[in-house]
Design an enzyme around this catalytic site. Structure first.
Site, PDB file in Angstrom:
ATOM      1  N   SER A   1       4.610  -3.876  -2.003  1.00 32.76           N
ATOM      2  CA  SER A   1       5.451  -4.391  -0.929  1.00 32.76           C
ATOM      3  C   SER A   1       6.894  -3.917  -1.055  1.00 32.76           C
ATOM      4  CB  SER A   1       5.425  -5.930  -0.923  1.00 32.76           C
ATOM      5  OG  SER A   1       5.725  -6.447  -2.201  1.00 32.76           O
ATOM      6  N   HIS A  45       0.496  -1.540   2.865  1.00 34.69           N
ATOM      7  CA  HIS A  45       1.074  -2.855   2.596  1.00 34.69           C
ATOM      8  C   HIS A  45       0.455  -3.869   3.542  1.00 34.69           C
ATOM      9  CE1 HIS A  45       4.809  -5.655   2.707  1.00 34.69           C
ATOM     10  NE2 HIS A  45       3.875  -6.123   1.898  1.00 34.69           N
ATOM     11  N   GLU A  51       1.380  -1.970   6.937  1.00 30.25           N
ATOM     12  CA  GLU A  51       2.345  -0.876   6.901  1.00 30.25           C
ATOM     13  C   GLU A  51       1.719   0.298   6.154  1.00 30.25           C
ATOM     14  OE1 GLU A  51       6.876  -2.427   6.844  1.00 30.25           O
ATOM     15  OE2 GLU A  51       5.726  -3.012   5.071  1.00 30.25           O
ATOM     16  N   ASN A  66       9.991  -5.763   5.015  1.00 28.23           N
ATOM     17  CA  ASN A  66      10.785  -6.418   3.977  1.00 28.23           C
ATOM     18  C   ASN A  66      12.250  -6.002   3.998  1.00 28.23           C
ATOM     19  OD1 ASN A  66       8.907  -8.165   2.881  1.00 28.23           O
ATOM     20  ND2 ASN A  66       8.100  -6.645   1.466  1.00 28.23           N
TER      21      ASN A  66
END
Length: 286
Positions: free
Chosen positions: A121, A142, A154, A192
């Site tokens: 991540s 991800h 992702e 993120n």
């Protein structure tokens, strides 16, 4: 492009078990590898319990549950993944741990065209790809927690990732019923990079005494129509995972907004990790 029929998943914690469950429900033969026999049994119980919850909630039939379980096998030997076409590692968000797993998979998986995906991540994928002898077949995938519910994946190709690997990863995401976006190979990727500063800002509000966790969460849920406030979301993610992601992003960019607040570090040190430990910014039933 031929669909994936034989998938390997390394790690059967929250993320690995979710990936394995979704894949098995999608008709794929899934072999799950864990570090020890005890961890294998814990992972098997976690997967079975999740499928049983699907029945109780009316999302699965008993037949679907039984078919998914029949497609799942478990091992504590990475050598048993030798015949896999595609392997996803979902171990701890730790650069050295993930590197060791990918090195071992590179030796264990016999098909030299097989894709090795990392469910990182935050760690730059190129750093993980280059530890293998097949960097062109390494890609970041991800997934988001809980995997059976969250629709996004992702895809993060490194500078060394081949175009065919990207196509195959996109194809697997579609097989799993997920929507894929392509993200840059920079710590934090897309989601993120935007989410973590927001979450850390909420921690700093608690740390400074500006607002209570309940009020922060209720404010964002009711005022911004977020389905979950930032501190409840941190508890769901796991405070240890959030700290690891923030540290990786701070290491790359040296931006203060990515630095884990002292309160977050103290809570992790105390074992207050969120839902999985029963206590984080909120408390939870065991």
């Amino acid at each position: 492009m031929d669909p994936v029929t034989r998938l390997g998943v390394v790690g059967c914690g929250l993320m690995g078990s979710g990936i394995a469950e979704v894949a098995a429900l999608s008709g794929i033969d899934v072999r799950v590898a864990e570090a020890t026999p005890d961890a294998v049994e814990a992972g098997r119980r976690r997967l079975t319990a999740s499928l049983d919850r699907g029945i109780r909630r009316g999302k699965l039939s008993e037949e679907q549950r039984d078919q998914a379980l029949a497609r799942l096998s478990f091992t504590h030997d990475l050598g048993d993944l030798a015949d896999r076409q595609f392997v996803i590692e979902a171990v701890a968000e730790n650069r050295s741990v993930k590197s060791d797993v990918l090195r071992s998979l590179d030796k264990a998986v016999e098909d030299t065209t097989a894709v090795l995906a990392t469910n990182t991540s935050s760690i730059p994928v190129v750093d993980l790809a280059v530890v293998t002898e097949r960097p062109a077949q390494v890609i970041g995938m991800h997934f988001f927690n809980p995997v059976p519910v969250q629709q996004l994946v992702e895809l993060i190709p490194a500078l060394v990732t081949g175009a065919d690997t990207v196509r195959r990863a996109r194809g697997l995401a579609a097989q799993l019923g997920k929507q894929a976006i392509q993200a840059p190979d920079r710590s934090g990727f897309v989601v993120n990079a935007l989410l973590v500063p927001y979450l850390l800002s909420a921690v700093r509000m608690v740390e400074s005494g500006s607002a209570r966790p309940d009020d922060i969460d209720r404010g964002m849920e009711l005022g911004c129509a977020h389905p979950m406030g930032p501190l409840r979301l941190l508890d769901l993610i796991g405070l240890d995972t959030a700290q690891a992601v923030a540290e990786s992003m701070y290491e790359e960019f040296k931006e203060p907004l990515y630095a884990p607040p002292a309160l977050l570090r103290r809570m992790v040190a105390a074992g207050h990790l969120g839902r999985k430990s029963g206590r984080g910014f909120h408390t939870y039933d065991a």
